[in-house]
Scaffold this motif. Structure first.
Motif, short mmCIF file in Angstrom:
data_model
loop_
_atom_site.label_atom_id
_atom_site.label_comp_id
_atom_site.label_asym_id
_atom_site.label_seq_id
_atom_site.Cartn_x
_atom_site.Cartn_y
_atom_site.Cartn_z
N THR A 220 -42.12 -5.10 -13.29
CA THR A 220 -42.72 -3.80 -12.95
C THR A 220 -44.23 -3.84 -13.09
O THR A 220 -44.94 -3.13 -12.37
CB THR A 220 -42.17 -2.66 -13.84
OG1 THR A 220 -42.61 -2.84 -15.20
CG2 THR A 220 -40.65 -2.62 -13.81
N THR B 211 -37.80 -0.60 -12.78
CA THR B 211 -36.73 -0.35 -13.75
C THR B 211 -37.06 -1.08 -15.04
O THR B 211 -37.43 -2.25 -15.03
CB THR B 211 -35.36 -0.80 -13.19
OG1 THR B 211 -34.35 -0.53 -14.14
CG2 THR B 211 -35.33 -2.28 -12.85
N GLN C 101 -39.60 0.16 -16.78
CA GLN C 101 -41.01 0.19 -16.39
C GLN C 101 -41.92 -0.06 -17.58
O GLN C 101 -41.84 0.61 -18.61
CB GLN C 101 -41.34 1.55 -15.77
CG GLN C 101 -42.78 1.71 -15.33
CD GLN C 101 -43.12 0.87 -14.11
OE1 GLN C 101 -42.38 0.84 -13.13
NE2 GLN C 101 -44.25 0.18 -14.16
N ASN D 114 -38.59 5.30 -10.35
CA ASN D 114 -38.33 4.68 -11.65
C ASN D 114 -36.88 4.89 -12.05
O ASN D 114 -36.33 5.99 -11.90
CB ASN D 114 -39.24 5.27 -12.72
CG ASN D 114 -40.44 4.41 -13.04
OD1 ASN D 114 -41.14 4.66 -14.01
ND2 ASN D 114 -40.70 3.37 -12.25
N ASN E 38 -34.81 4.09 -15.52
CA ASN E 38 -34.95 3.62 -16.89
C ASN E 38 -33.77 4.05 -17.76
O ASN E 38 -33.14 5.08 -17.50
CB ASN E 38 -36.25 4.16 -17.50
CG ASN E 38 -37.48 3.72 -16.71
OD1 ASN E 38 -37.62 2.54 -16.36
ND2 ASN E 38 -38.36 4.66 -16.41
N ALA F 159 -42.87 5.31 -20.21
CA ALA F 159 -42.64 5.24 -18.76
C ALA F 159 -42.50 6.64 -18.16
O ALA F 159 -43.00 6.91 -17.05
CB ALA F 159 -41.40 4.41 -18.46
N PHE G 42 -44.83 8.29 -15.34
CA PHE G 42 -44.26 8.82 -14.10
C PHE G 42 -44.83 10.19 -13.77
O PHE G 42 -45.16 10.48 -12.61
CB PHE G 42 -42.74 8.91 -14.22
CG PHE G 42 -42.07 9.52 -13.02
CD1 PHE G 42 -41.75 8.75 -11.92
CD2 PHE G 42 -41.79 10.89 -12.98
CE1 PHE G 42 -41.15 9.32 -10.80
CE2 PHE G 42 -41.20 11.46 -11.87
CZ PHE G 42 -40.88 10.67 -10.78
N LEU H 170 -37.59 10.11 -10.67
CA LEU H 170 -37.27 9.41 -11.91
C LEU H 170 -35.78 9.53 -12.20
O LEU H 170 -35.22 10.62 -12.16
CB LEU H 170 -38.07 10.02 -13.07
CG LEU H 170 -37.75 9.50 -14.49
CD1 LEU H 170 -38.13 8.04 -14.62
CD2 LEU H 170 -38.47 10.35 -15.54
#
Length: 355
Positions: free
Chosen positions: A155, A175, A177, A294, A296, A308, A312, A322
Motif C-alpha cells: 500500500t 488493504t 493500509q 481501503n 482493513n 488508516a 482515509f 472504506l
C-alpha cells in the motif's frame, strides 16, 4: 550377533523402500495437482514470465478468465515478503472480474538473485520498478490503464504510484493500509503495552521494541507479541489449506522453494532502517486523481487500522470508500479470502459502472 545385524539391515531396507515410495507418491500427486492448477481458462490467460526491469529479472504471473477484463496488479507486502508460494489461492478468486498479475518485487521470491544483494534499495528505485512493470503490462496486455491493489508495504508503494502517475491507473485499492511507518510503530508499541498489562514475559518483549532500530530482533519481538496476544497475521487461520496450496503451486519448483527459504533479507532490513523508506510516508499526500478504496481489518495493528481510517477521511479522490472487516487481523487475504473477494467484486462493479 549376525542374525541381529541381518534383522536390522532388513528393517532399514524396508524403511528405505517405504520412504522412497512415499516420496514418489508425493511427487506424482504434486505433479498432478500442479498440472490441474496450471490449466488456462477458455478465453482467458495463464502465464508466468521474467520481465527485464531496471537491469534485473523480475517474475510475474498473469491469470484471468477473460482477457477483456480490467487488469489488476497485486503488490505484496514486506517489503521483501512475497506471497507467491501461495497467493494464487486467493488472487484467482478475483479472476472472473480481473486479469490478475502477481509480481515478486526485486530481489525477493522468484525474483531473488544474490548478485543484487549489494544494490541499495531507494525510493526512486522502487518507484521506477513499479512504473516499469506497469508500462510493461499496459503494452503486453493492450490496456490503457490498470488497477492497483496493495497489501501492507504494497500500500505504501501502491499509494505513491497512484499519486505520482495517475495516468496509468484506473483506481487504487489498499488493504492493510500503511500511512506512516514511524507513526505506525509508535502506535503498535502503545497498543501492545495494553495487551501485555502485568505479564512479565510480554513486558520483556516490549522492551525490545526500540523505535527507529528496526532490526530482525525488533521484528521477532513484534511478531511474538502479536502471536502471543492473538493479533498476528495468521491468528484467524486461513479459509483454504495453506500447505496444500504450496504443494500444488503451479509456478514453484522445489528449487524455487529452496531459493525462497534461503534468500538473504539484509538488503530489505537496511531499506527499512533508511531515510529512503521514510520517503514513502503518506502523511502529507492526500490528493488522489483516481478512485481510492481501503479494505482493513478491525484487529489489524500490524498496520494500524485506526491510523488508516483517519487517513482515509483526509483523502480527496473522485470516489472513495472504506471497508472494515470485522474480527480480522492483518492476514485478511488469507483468513477471509472469500469475504475479501466479495468486496473486490463490489469495487469492480462500481468501477465498471463509472467507466
Amino acid at each position: 550377533m549376525k542374525k541381529i545385524l541381518n534383522v536390522i539391515l532388513k528393517i532399514l531396507k524396508w524403511i528405505l523402500i517405504v520412504l522412497v515410495a512415499v516420496i514418489i507418491i508425493f511427487l506424482i500427486i504434486r505433479v498432478i495437482g500442479q498440472k490441474s492448477n496450471n490449466s488456462t481458462p477458455e478465453g482467458g490467460i495463464n502465464e508466468q514470465m521474467y520481465v527485464d526491469i531496471n537491469g534485473t529479472k523480475q517474475w510475474i504471473s498473469i491469470y484471468g478468465q477473460d482477457k477483456d477484463n480490467s487488469v489488476l496488479l497485486y503488490l505484496h507486502g514486506g517489503p521483501g515478503s512475497p506471497t507467491s508460494p501461495y497467493d494464487y489461492a486467493f488472487t484467482r478468486k478475483w479472476s472472473d472480474v480481473y486479469t490478475v498479475v502477481t509480481w515478486d518485487q526485486r530481489n525477493c521470491g522468484k525474483s531473488y538473485s544474490p548478485d543484487q544483494n549489494d544494490t541499495a534499495l531507494t525510493y526512486d528505485l522502487m518507484m521506477s520498478d513499479g512504473v516499469e512493470i506497469t508500462k510493461y503490462l499496459l503494452d503486453y496486455l493492450g490496456k490503457d490503464k490498470i488497477t492497483l491493489l496493495g497489501h501492507s508495504w504494497g500500500t505504501y508503494l501502491g499509494s505513491n504510484l497512484a499519486l505520482q502517475y495517475p495516468e496509468y491507473y484506473e483506481c487504487y485499492i489498499g488493504t492493510g493500509q500503511l500511512v506512516d511507518f514511524y507513526q505506525n510503530e509508535i502506535a503498535f508499541k502503545e497498543e501492545a503495552t495494553k495487551w501485555v498489562g502485568n505479564d512479565e514475559e510480554g513486558k520483556q518483549l516490549i522492551e525490545k521494541l526500540t523505535i527507529g532500530d528496526f532490526s530482525m530482533e525488533y521484528y521477532a519481538a513484534r511478531n511474538a507479541l502479536m502471536e502471543k496476544y492473538g493479533y498476528d497475521i495468521f491468528a484467524d487461520g486461513t479459509d483454504y489449506n495453506l500447505a496444500a496450496t504450496q504443494i500444488f503451486n503451479p509456478y514453484y519448483s522445489l528449487g524455487d522453494f529452496y531459493k525462497y527459504i534461503n534468500s538473504d533479507f539484509s538488503v530489505y532490513e537496511n531499506f527499512l532502517n533508511s531515510d529512503e523508506f521514510g520517503k514513502f510516508s503518506l502523511l502529507s499526500k492526500t490528493d488522489y486523481q483516481v478512485p481510492f478504496y481501503n479494505i482493513n481489518g478491525d484487529k489489524d495493528y500490524q498496520t494500524n487500522y485506526l491510523i488508516a481510517q483517519d487517513y482515509f477521511e483526509s483523502v480527496n479522490a473522485p470516489r472513495k470508500k472504506l471497508y472494515i472487516m470485522k474480527d480480522t487481523t492483518h492476514g485478511l487475504l488469507e483468513s477471509k479470502s472469500e469475504e475479501f473477494s466479495d468486496i473486490l467484486h463490489e469495487i469492480a462493479q462500481t468501477e465498471h459502472q463509472n467507466k
